[in-house]
Structure formats: structure tokens, C-alpha cells
Design a protein around this motif. Structure first.
Motif, PDB file in Angstrom:
ATOM      1  N   ALA A 189       0.824  -1.210   0.000  1.00 30.18           N
ATOM      2  CA  ALA A 189       0.000   0.000   0.000  1.00 30.18           C
ATOM      3  C   ALA A 189       0.860   1.263   0.000  1.00 30.18           C
ATOM      4  O   ALA A 189       0.337   2.374  -0.119  1.00 30.18           O
ATOM      5  N   GLU A 190       2.170   1.103   0.126  1.00 30.25           N
ATOM      6  CA  GLU A 190       3.081   2.251   0.193  1.00 30.25           C
ATOM      7  C   GLU A 190       3.598   2.567  -1.208  1.00 30.25           C
ATOM      8  O   GLU A 190       4.744   2.334  -1.553  1.00 30.25           O
ATOM      9  N   LEU A 191       2.714   3.139  -2.003  1.00 30.40           N
ATOM     10  CA  LEU A 191       2.997   3.347  -3.422  1.00 30.40           C
ATOM     11  C   LEU A 191       2.898   4.805  -3.841  1.00 30.40           C
ATOM     12  O   LEU A 191       3.031   5.110  -5.027  1.00 30.40           O
ATOM     13  N   TYR A 192       2.677   5.678  -2.880  1.00 30.76           N
ATOM     14  CA  TYR A 192       2.266   7.035  -3.233  1.00 30.76           C
ATOM     15  C   TYR A 192       3.314   8.101  -2.940  1.00 30.76           C
ATOM     16  O   TYR A 192       3.053   9.288  -3.123  1.00 30.76           O
ATOM     17  N   ASP A 193       4.510   7.663  -2.533  1.00 29.70           N
ATOM     18  CA  ASP A 193       5.577   8.623  -2.263  1.00 29.70           C
ATOM     19  C   ASP A 193       6.630   8.612  -3.366  1.00 29.70           C
ATOM     20  O   ASP A 193       7.702   9.184  -3.228  1.00 29.70           O
ATOM     21  N   PHE A 194       6.309   7.946  -4.471  1.00 28.11           N
ATOM     22  CA  PHE A 194       7.222   7.954  -5.612  1.00 28.11           C
ATOM     23  C   PHE A 194       6.422   7.761  -6.895  1.00 28.11           C
ATOM     24  O   PHE A 194       5.276   7.322  -6.868  1.00 28.11           O
ATOM     25  N   GLU A 195       7.031   8.114  -7.998  1.00 32.28           N
ATOM     26  CA  GLU A 195       6.410   7.945  -9.307  1.00 32.28           C
ATOM     27  C   GLU A 195       7.482   7.532 -10.291  1.00 32.28           C
ATOM     28  O   GLU A 195       8.570   8.121 -10.335  1.00 32.28           O
ATOM     29  N   LEU A 196       7.217   6.506 -11.081  1.00 27.38           N
ATOM     30  CA  LEU A 196       8.174   6.050 -12.081  1.00 27.38           C
ATOM     31  C   LEU A 196       8.249   7.058 -13.213  1.00 27.38           C
ATOM     32  O   LEU A 196       7.225   7.479 -13.751  1.00 27.38           O
ATOM     33  N   ALA A 197       9.474   7.448 -13.556  1.00 23.44           N
ATOM     34  CA  ALA A 197       9.668   8.372 -14.674  1.00 23.44           C
ATOM     35  C   ALA A 197       9.222   7.707 -15.972  1.00 23.44           C
ATOM     36  O   ALA A 197       9.198   6.485 -16.083  1.00 23.44           O
ATOM     37  N   GLU A 198       8.866   8.533 -16.945  1.00 24.75           N
ATOM     38  CA  GLU A 198       8.366   8.017 -18.221  1.00 24.75           C
ATOM     39  C   GLU A 198       9.347   7.053 -18.863  1.00 24.75           C
ATOM     40  O   GLU A 198       8.960   5.995 -19.383  1.00 24.75           O
ATOM     41  N   GLU A 199      10.650   7.400 -18.800  1.00 28.97           N
ATOM     42  CA  GLU A 199      11.649   6.531 -19.410  1.00 28.97           C
ATOM     43  C   GLU A 199      11.789   5.209 -18.652  1.00 28.97           C
ATOM     44  O   GLU A 199      12.119   4.171 -19.230  1.00 28.97           O
ATOM     45  N   ASP A 200      11.511   5.250 -17.352  1.00 29.50           N
ATOM     46  CA  ASP A 200      11.571   4.019 -16.570  1.00 29.50           C
ATOM     47  C   ASP A 200      10.349   3.134 -16.826  1.00 29.50           C
ATOM     48  O   ASP A 200      10.453   1.907 -16.845  1.00 29.50           O
ATOM     49  N   MET A 201       9.184   3.757 -17.016  1.00 32.43           N
ATOM     50  CA  MET A 201       8.006   2.995 -17.410  1.00 32.43           C
ATOM     51  C   MET A 201       8.273   2.267 -18.728  1.00 32.43           C
ATOM     52  O   MET A 201       7.878   1.099 -18.913  1.00 32.43           O
ATOM     53  N   ALA A 202       8.969   2.943 -19.631  1.00 31.11           N
ATOM     54  CA  ALA A 202       9.241   2.370 -20.946  1.00 31.11           C
ATOM     55  C   ALA A 202      10.114   1.123 -20.866  1.00 31.11           C
ATOM     56  O   ALA A 202      10.017   0.227 -21.714  1.00 31.11           O
ATOM     57  N   THR A 203      10.969   1.035 -19.846  1.00 31.48           N
ATOM     58  CA  THR A 203      11.828  -0.149 -19.716  1.00 31.48           C
ATOM     59  C   THR A 203      11.021  -1.398 -19.364  1.00 31.48           C
ATOM     60  O   THR A 203      11.524  -2.522 -19.468  1.00 31.48           O
ATOM     61  N   LEU A 204       9.766  -1.204 -18.951  1.00 30.38           N
ATOM     62  CA  LEU A 204       8.903  -2.326 -18.599  1.00 30.38           C
ATOM     63  C   LEU A 204       7.899  -2.648 -19.709  1.00 30.38           C
ATOM     64  O   LEU A 204       6.936  -3.377 -19.490  1.00 30.38           O
ATOM     65  N   ASP A 205       8.143  -2.095 -20.892  1.00 32.15           N
ATOM     66  CA  ASP A 205       7.311  -2.432 -22.046  1.00 32.15           C
ATOM     67  C   ASP A 205       7.929  -3.637 -22.746  1.00 32.15           C
ATOM     68  O   ASP A 205       8.993  -3.533 -23.367  1.00 32.15           O
ATOM     69  N   PHE A 206       7.277  -4.790 -22.616  1.00 32.29           N
ATOM     70  CA  PHE A 206       7.788  -6.016 -23.215  1.00 32.29           C
ATOM     71  C   PHE A 206       6.812  -6.546 -24.263  1.00 32.29           C
ATOM     72  O   PHE A 206       5.595  -6.452 -24.085  1.00 32.29           O
ATOM     73  N   ASP A 207       7.356  -7.093 -25.314  1.00 34.41           N
ATOM     74  CA  ASP A 207       6.526  -7.790 -26.294  1.00 34.41           C
ATOM     75  C   ASP A 207       6.456  -9.242 -25.840  1.00 34.41           C
ATOM     76  O   ASP A 207       7.167 -10.116 -26.342  1.00 34.41           O
ATOM     77  N   SER A 208       5.593  -9.481 -24.861  1.00 26.90           N
ATOM     78  CA  SER A 208       5.593 -10.766 -24.182  1.00 26.90           C
ATOM     79  C   SER A 208       4.169 -11.258 -23.981  1.00 26.90           C
ATOM     80  O   SER A 208       3.237 -10.467 -23.840  1.00 26.90           O
ATOM     81  N   TYR A 209       4.012 -12.565 -23.975  1.00 31.88           N
ATOM     82  CA  TYR A 209       2.737 -13.176 -23.635  1.00 31.88           C
ATOM     83  C   TYR A 209       3.035 -14.282 -22.632  1.00 31.88           C
ATOM     84  O   TYR A 209       3.369 -15.400 -22.998  1.00 31.88           O
ATOM     85  N   SER A 210       2.959 -13.950 -21.343  1.00 27.50           N
ATOM     86  CA  SER A 210       3.367 -14.887 -20.296  1.00 27.50           C
ATOM     87  C   SER A 210       2.357 -14.896 -19.156  1.00 27.50           C
ATOM     88  O   SER A 210       2.614 -14.341 -18.072  1.00 27.50           O
TER      89      SER A 210
END
Length: 280
Positions: A246-267
Motif C-alpha cells: 500500500a506504500e505506493l504514493y511517495d514515488f512515481e516512475l519516470a516516463e523513461e523508466d516505465m518504458a523499460t517495462l514495455d515487453f513484447d511478451s505473452y506470459s
């Protein structure tokens, strides 16, 4: 994006609001309530409704502050009518905030029967909002067509609406076609298995973000889910993890960091009924 907190909500098409973070109802519901969670996801097939109801009663928290989701697994009109009554009995609640069809299995007539039963339950005040779970785009389109068909019988706006859809959603199963459809049609998306059952914490991209932000792998993936506009539903029976998730509100992932989690995956980590044909 707007700053989120543990009490933030999204407005559904039904007009009601849904908290942006939920808790997959397991045995530690009382602790989750103490940690500030107010959104609980249960299901008929998991036998979790009674535990939810007992925990809510013990907590002393006003009913209007708690949001409860449950689901019917065996579809069809008669089964769904029975399921709604059983859910009210098991939880001890006067109404269920959100009722979903757990999967599209059963074929068109079963799905339509389930939908009609939920529409009737909504008109009777037994449920407030309705939706689907594990539907593919073809199932969603079928549901929209059936809503229009029912409106011919019940009147415009009286055949329900897809307020919420629930899917396994995480960077390795992002369902882009379903996300696009839901965004187009104003459907709130709930994410179950949002941390991929903890199976991906050792991935280099996740490790890099854990180090950069000083957060756990679960917190990184839950924050990803929030920033995608999803309503994540983490599960845990460990008090410390319940609190940390529940401790998710004191930080925000930068746009470039969100992009590192874009995978062409089906798992998928579990089942995936979204690929089931309409006649199944």
C-alpha cells in the motif's frame, strides 16, 4: 498524471466510484483493513465472501467506506440469480458494490443469461455496478451488442453497462488490444496477479528500478500498474507485505523508466480465457 493516494478513486460508468488499489481477499483481511485498504476482491469460487463479511463486521468501519467485488463462475441466468443471493447471504451485506462474470466460458447464451441476471440484480438494488472478467475483445463486443439488444426490451440505459473489467495484467501480459478497447469505451481495468506472482523480481529491468527508487519489486510493479491507469489487486497473507504493497504514493516512475517495462511478451501466470472462442 494526477497525484494518487490510498484513498483515490476512479468514477465508473455506473456513476459509482472504485478505489484505485484493491486487496485480493485472502485470510488477512482484518490486517488489510487496519492498513487502510478499503477495496476487497472476492469470488464465489474462492469461498472468500464469508471471510470478507466477518472481517468487515469486526472492523466497525462504516459500510459505505468499503468497496466489495465478487464474481460468479458458473454462468447462466438461473445460476447467476442464485449466486447473487448467496453472495449477499455469505457477506451479510445489503448490496455488492461490483459483480463480475468470472470468465467468458459457457458460450453466448450463458454469457447473456449471466448479464441479464446481473442487470436485474442491479435494478433490485442488490448490486451497484457490473462488469466482466477475463473477456477478450470479441467477448466484449458481444456484450455491447447484447446490451443494445436488451435496451430494445428494457429501454435505453436500462440494460447495464460494462463498468469494470478484470484481467491478469502486468508488464509480461499487458493485453494491449483489451486495454485499447477499454480506454475507448470508458471501462475501468482491474489487474489481478499485478506482481506476476513474484516470479519476475530478478528481471534486470525490475532490479534496476528497485535500486533506483529504493523500492521492492512488488512496489515497482504495483506502481507501474497504477500509472497505467489500472486498479491493481495484490494478494498477500504477510502483514509486512500487505503494508508495503500500500506504500505506493511517495514515488512515481519516470516516463523513461516505465518504458523499460514495455515487453513484447505473452506470459500468463495462470489461465487466460481471453483467447477462448465465442462458442466455448
Amino acid at each position: 498524471m494526477a497525484k494518487l493516494t490510498l484513498t483515490s478513486t476512479y468514477k465508473m460508468k455506473s456513476g459509482y466510484e472504485i478505489p484505485v488499489l484493491g486487496f485480493g481477499a485472502v485470510t488477512a483481511i482484518v490486517h488489510a483493513l487496519k492498513a487502510g485498504y478499503r477495496h476487497f476482491d472476492s469470488a464465489r469460487m474462492y469461498d472468500s465472501e464469508k471471510a470478507c463479511g466477518e472481517a468487515f463486521k469486526l472492523s466497525g468501519i462504516p459500510r459505505e467506506e468499503i468497496f466489495v467485488t465478487t464474481k460468479v463462475r458458473k454462468g447462466g441466468y438461473k445460476e447467476t440469480k442464485k449466486a447473487v443471493e448467496k453472495s449477499l447471504q455469505e457477506t451479510g451485506l445489503d448490496y455488492i458494490d461490483l459483480y463480475l462474470n468470472h470468465s467468458p466460458y459457457g458460450g453466448p447464451e450463458a454469457r447473456k443469461g449471466t448479464w441479464k441476471a446481473l442487470v436485474e440484480a442491479k435494478h433490485e438494488g442488490k448490486i451497484r455496478s457490473m462488469g466482466v472478467s477475463n473477456y477478450g475483445v470479441h467477448h466484449l463486443e458481444e456484450t455491447l451488442a447484447y446490451i443494445k439488444e436488451l435496451e430494445g426490451e428494457l429501454g435505453e440505459g436500462n440494460a447495464g453497462e460494462i463498468s469494470v473489467g478484470q484481467w491478469e495484467l502486468h508488464p509480461w501480459l499487458a493485453h494491449p488490444d483489451i486495454v485499447e478497447w477499454c480506454n475507448k469505451h470508458g471501462v475501468v481495468m482491474e489487474a489481478y496477479c499485478p506482481i506476476a506472482k513474484g516470479q519476475r523480481f530478478e528481471e534486470p529491468q525490475v532490479q534496476a528500478l528497485m535500486k533506483k527508487y529504493g523500492k521492492t519489486g512488488a512496489q515497482i510493479l504495483l506502481r507501474w500498474s497504477l500509472q497505467k491507469g489500472f486498479v491493481p489487486l495484490p494478494k498477500s497473507e504477510t502483514p509486512s507485505r500487505i503494508e508495503a504493497n500500500a506504500e505506493l504514493y511517495d514515488f512515481e516512475l519516470a516516463e523513461e523508466d516505465m518504458a523499460t517495462l514495455d515487453f513484447d511478451s505473452y506470459s500468463p501466470t495462470t489461465w487466460d480465457p481471453t483467447v477462448s472462442p465465442l462458442d466455448n
